[in-house]
Design a protein around this motif. Structure first.
Motif, PDB file in Angstrom:
ATOM      1  N   ALA A  38       0.525   8.000 -12.608  1.00  0.00           N
ATOM      2  CA  ALA A  38       1.542   8.875 -13.199  1.00  0.00           C
ATOM      3  C   ALA A  38       2.464   9.464 -12.133  1.00  0.00           C
ATOM      4  CB  ALA A  38       0.865  10.002 -13.969  1.00  0.00           C
ATOM      5  N   LEU A  39       1.969   9.668 -10.920  1.00  0.00           N
ATOM      6  CA  LEU A  39       2.752  10.342  -9.883  1.00  0.00           C
ATOM      7  C   LEU A  39       3.461   9.403  -8.920  1.00  0.00           C
ATOM      8  CD1 LEU A  39       0.243  13.185  -8.963  1.00  0.00           C
ATOM      9  CD2 LEU A  39       2.270  13.358 -10.390  1.00  0.00           C
ATOM     10  N   SER A  40       2.865   8.255  -8.640  1.00  0.00           N
ATOM     11  CA  SER A  40       3.428   7.360  -7.627  1.00  0.00           C
ATOM     12  C   SER A  40       4.463   6.429  -8.237  1.00  0.00           C
ATOM     13  CB  SER A  40       2.324   6.526  -6.987  1.00  0.00           C
ATOM     14  OG  SER A  40       1.427   7.349  -6.305  1.00  0.00           O
ATOM     15  N   PRO A  41       5.617   6.293  -7.591  1.00  0.00           N
ATOM     16  CA  PRO A  41       6.659   5.428  -8.139  1.00  0.00           C
ATOM     17  C   PRO A  41       6.318   3.952  -8.043  1.00  0.00           C
ATOM     18  CG  PRO A  41       7.344   6.343  -6.031  1.00  0.00           C
ATOM     19  CD  PRO A  41       6.034   6.968  -6.379  1.00  0.00           C
ATOM     20  N   THR A  42       5.568   3.540  -7.021  1.00  0.00           N
ATOM     21  CA  THR A  42       5.221   2.131  -6.853  1.00  0.00           C
ATOM     22  C   THR A  42       3.769   2.001  -6.437  1.00  0.00           C
ATOM     23  OG1 THR A  42       5.798   2.072  -4.512  1.00  0.00           O
ATOM     24  CG2 THR A  42       7.568   1.587  -6.074  1.00  0.00           C
ATOM     25  N   ARG A  43       3.241   0.787  -6.573  1.00  0.00           N
ATOM     26  CA  ARG A  43       1.873   0.530  -6.140  1.00  0.00           C
ATOM     27  C   ARG A  43       1.749   0.654  -4.630  1.00  0.00           C
ATOM     28  NH1 ARG A  43      -0.666  -4.942  -8.127  1.00  0.00           N
ATOM     29  NH2 ARG A  43      -0.566  -5.398  -5.921  1.00  0.00           N
ATOM     30  N   ASN A  44       2.801   0.275  -3.897  1.00  0.00           N
ATOM     31  CA  ASN A  44       2.767   0.393  -2.438  1.00  0.00           C
ATOM     32  C   ASN A  44       2.647   1.848  -2.009  1.00  0.00           C
ATOM     33  OD1 ASN A  44       3.168  -2.333  -2.515  1.00  0.00           O
ATOM     34  ND2 ASN A  44       4.903  -2.331  -1.131  1.00  0.00           N
ATOM     35  N   ALA A  45       3.359   2.728  -2.689  1.00  0.00           N
ATOM     36  CA  ALA A  45       3.289   4.151  -2.344  1.00  0.00           C
ATOM     37  C   ALA A  45       1.879   4.672  -2.547  1.00  0.00           C
ATOM     38  CB  ALA A  45       4.275   4.943  -3.188  1.00  0.00           C
ATOM     39  N   GLN A  46       1.245   4.229  -3.591  1.00  0.00           N
ATOM     40  CA  GLN A  46      -0.106   4.664  -3.902  1.00  0.00           C
ATOM     41  C   GLN A  46      -1.108   4.102  -2.903  1.00  0.00           C
ATOM     42  OE1 GLN A  46      -1.014   3.759  -7.924  1.00  0.00           O
ATOM     43  NE2 GLN A  46      -3.192   3.745  -7.606  1.00  0.00           N
ATOM     44  N   ALA A  47      -0.946   2.846  -2.521  1.00  0.00           N
ATOM     45  CA  ALA A  47      -1.958   2.177  -1.717  1.00  0.00           C
ATOM     46  C   ALA A  47      -1.786   2.388  -0.213  1.00  0.00           C
ATOM     47  CB  ALA A  47      -1.946   0.683  -2.019  1.00  0.00           C
ATOM     48  N   GLY A  90       3.699   3.983   6.736  1.00  0.00           N
ATOM     49  CA  GLY A  90       3.674   4.283   5.308  1.00  0.00           C
ATOM     50  C   GLY A  90       5.050   4.239   4.677  1.00  0.00           C
ATOM     51  N   VAL A  91       6.050   4.761   5.359  1.00  0.00           N
ATOM     52  CA  VAL A  91       7.416   4.755   4.824  1.00  0.00           C
ATOM     53  C   VAL A  91       7.964   3.333   4.768  1.00  0.00           C
ATOM     54  CG1 VAL A  91       9.773   5.521   5.284  1.00  0.00           C
ATOM     55  CG2 VAL A  91       7.899   7.145   5.438  1.00  0.00           C
ATOM     56  N   VAL A  92       7.651   2.509   5.772  1.00  0.00           N
ATOM     57  CA  VAL A  92       8.111   1.124   5.764  1.00  0.00           C
ATOM     58  C   VAL A  92       7.528   0.377   4.568  1.00  0.00           C
ATOM     59  CG1 VAL A  92       7.887  -1.082   7.005  1.00  0.00           C
ATOM     60  CG2 VAL A  92       8.605   0.968   8.221  1.00  0.00           C
ATOM     61  N   TYR A  93       6.282   0.677   4.195  1.00  0.00           N
ATOM     62  CA  TYR A  93       5.667   0.005   3.061  1.00  0.00           C
ATOM     63  C   TYR A  93       6.201   0.481   1.721  1.00  0.00           C
ATOM     64  CZ  TYR A  93       2.470  -3.439   4.772  1.00  0.00           C
ATOM     65  OH  TYR A  93       1.945  -4.584   5.306  1.00  0.00           O
ATOM     66  N   LEU A  94       7.125   1.437   1.697  1.00  0.00           N
ATOM     67  CA  LEU A  94       7.810   1.758   0.451  1.00  0.00           C
ATOM     68  C   LEU A  94       8.786   0.641   0.077  1.00  0.00           C
ATOM     69  CD1 LEU A  94       8.505   5.564   0.816  1.00  0.00           C
ATOM     70  CD2 LEU A  94       6.837   4.445  -0.648  1.00  0.00           C
ATOM     71  N   LEU A  95       9.176  -0.152   1.067  1.00  0.00           N
ATOM     72  CA  LEU A  95       9.979  -1.336   0.794  1.00  0.00           C
ATOM     73  C   LEU A  95       9.079  -2.359   0.090  1.00  0.00           C
ATOM     74  CD1 LEU A  95      11.786  -1.545   4.235  1.00  0.00           C
ATOM     75  CD2 LEU A  95      12.737  -0.697   2.096  1.00  0.00           C
ATOM     76  N   PRO A  96       9.665  -3.314  -0.607  1.00  0.00           N
ATOM     77  CA  PRO A  96       8.829  -4.232  -1.407  1.00  0.00           C
ATOM     78  C   PRO A  96       8.116  -5.310  -0.582  1.00  0.00           C
ATOM     79  CG  PRO A  96      11.139  -4.759  -1.685  1.00  0.00           C
ATOM     80  CD  PRO A  96      11.096  -3.513  -0.857  1.00  0.00           C
ATOM     81  N   ASP A 104      -5.066  -2.886  -1.231  1.00  0.00           N
ATOM     82  CA  ASP A 104      -4.609  -3.068  -2.603  1.00  0.00           C
ATOM     83  C   ASP A 104      -5.745  -2.742  -3.574  1.00  0.00           C
ATOM     84  OD1 ASP A 104      -3.443  -3.799  -4.961  1.00  0.00           O
ATOM     85  OD2 ASP A 104      -3.037  -5.868  -4.381  1.00  0.00           O
ATOM     86  N   PRO A 105      -5.654  -1.632  -4.315  1.00  0.00           N
ATOM     87  CA  PRO A 105      -6.753  -1.253  -5.202  1.00  0.00           C
ATOM     88  C   PRO A 105      -7.001  -2.278  -6.312  1.00  0.00           C
ATOM     89  CG  PRO A 105      -4.976   0.363  -5.331  1.00  0.00           C
ATOM     90  CD  PRO A 105      -4.593  -0.646  -4.311  1.00  0.00           C
ATOM     91  N   TYR A 106      -5.946  -2.930  -6.795  1.00  0.00           N
ATOM     92  CA  TYR A 106      -6.111  -3.927  -7.855  1.00  0.00           C
ATOM     93  C   TYR A 106      -6.907  -5.124  -7.329  1.00  0.00           C
ATOM     94  CZ  TYR A 106      -4.978  -7.147 -11.622  1.00  0.00           C
ATOM     95  OH  TYR A 106      -5.062  -8.047 -12.661  1.00  0.00           O
ATOM     96  N   TYR A 107      -6.569  -5.596  -6.146  1.00  0.00           N
ATOM     97  CA  TYR A 107      -7.300  -6.721  -5.559  1.00  0.00           C
ATOM     98  C   TYR A 107      -8.763  -6.341  -5.313  1.00  0.00           C
ATOM     99  CZ  TYR A 107      -8.761 -10.408  -2.440  1.00  0.00           C
ATOM    100  OH  TYR A 107      -9.450 -11.439  -1.873  1.00  0.00           O
ATOM    101  N   GLN A 108      -8.992  -5.140  -4.803  1.00  0.00           N
ATOM    102  CA  GLN A 108     -10.361  -4.707  -4.542  1.00  0.00           C
ATOM    103  C   GLN A 108     -11.157  -4.591  -5.836  1.00  0.00           C
ATOM    104  OE1 GLN A 108     -11.830  -4.531  -1.605  1.00  0.00           O
ATOM    105  NE2 GLN A 108      -9.920  -5.103  -0.605  1.00  0.00           N
ATOM    106  N   TYR A 109     -10.517  -4.152  -6.914  1.00  0.00           N
ATOM    107  CA  TYR A 109     -11.171  -4.085  -8.226  1.00  0.00           C
ATOM    108  C   TYR A 109     -11.581  -5.485  -8.669  1.00  0.00           C
ATOM    109  CZ  TYR A 109     -11.834  -3.342 -13.207  1.00  0.00           C
ATOM    110  OH  TYR A 109     -12.359  -3.311 -14.468  1.00  0.00           O
TER     111      TYR A 109
END
Length: 140
Positions: A38-47, A90-96, A104-109
């Motif tokens: 809900a808070l993070s704009p992208t998955r990269n920002a979250q991860a 971290g800021v560089v990873y805001l880029l795609p 990556d939490p999805y991959y780890q799941y």
């Protein structure tokens, strides 16, 4: 001096929350995943951004404490610079950019639940959804 302790504690809490969210299936991790989505704009920002900000606070806090106790300048300056470097990453990873698999939490799941093929790539989404539905509504 208290701000140094506060930075260290906050940094450790951020890193701990990221670790739980990425590598566990606990109820607390599920709650953090929902809040992060809900808070993070992208998955990269979250991860990536969360652990990098945690490392920044940890480095800054250690640098502040070392400065207060009279450690050599290069030592506390190194911790502060390492914290700033973590923030830049971290800021560089805001880029795609593609996420590294360890973050990556999805991959780890998918890895935890055996939803990868023999080469380590995720199964197709329709296969993943079918398997998760058969297991009784286990979702990411």
């Amino acid at each position: 001096m208290w701000s140094g302790f506060g930075c260290i504690i906050f940094g450790c809490l951020l890193i701990h929350a990221w670790w739980f969210e990425t590598y566990t299936d606990s109820a607390l991790a599920s709650a953090w995943r929902r809040m992060s989505a809900a808070l993070s704009p992208t998955r990269n920002a979250q991860a990536i951004l969360r652990p990098c900000v945690g490392l920044m606070f940890l480095g800054a806090g250690l640098g502040m404490l070392l400065q207060k106790i009279g450690a050599p300048t290069f030592l506390w300056y190194s911790f502060g610079a390492a914290g700033l470097l973590a923030l830049v990453v971290g800021v560089v990873y805001l880029l795609p950019f593609p996420l590294p698999r360890f973050a990556d939490p999805y991959y780890q799941y998918l890895k935890r639940h055996g939803l990868l093929d023999a080469t380590g790539r995720p199964l197709p989404d329709e296969v993943i959804n079918r398997i998760l539905a058969e297991r009784g509504g286990d979702t990411f």
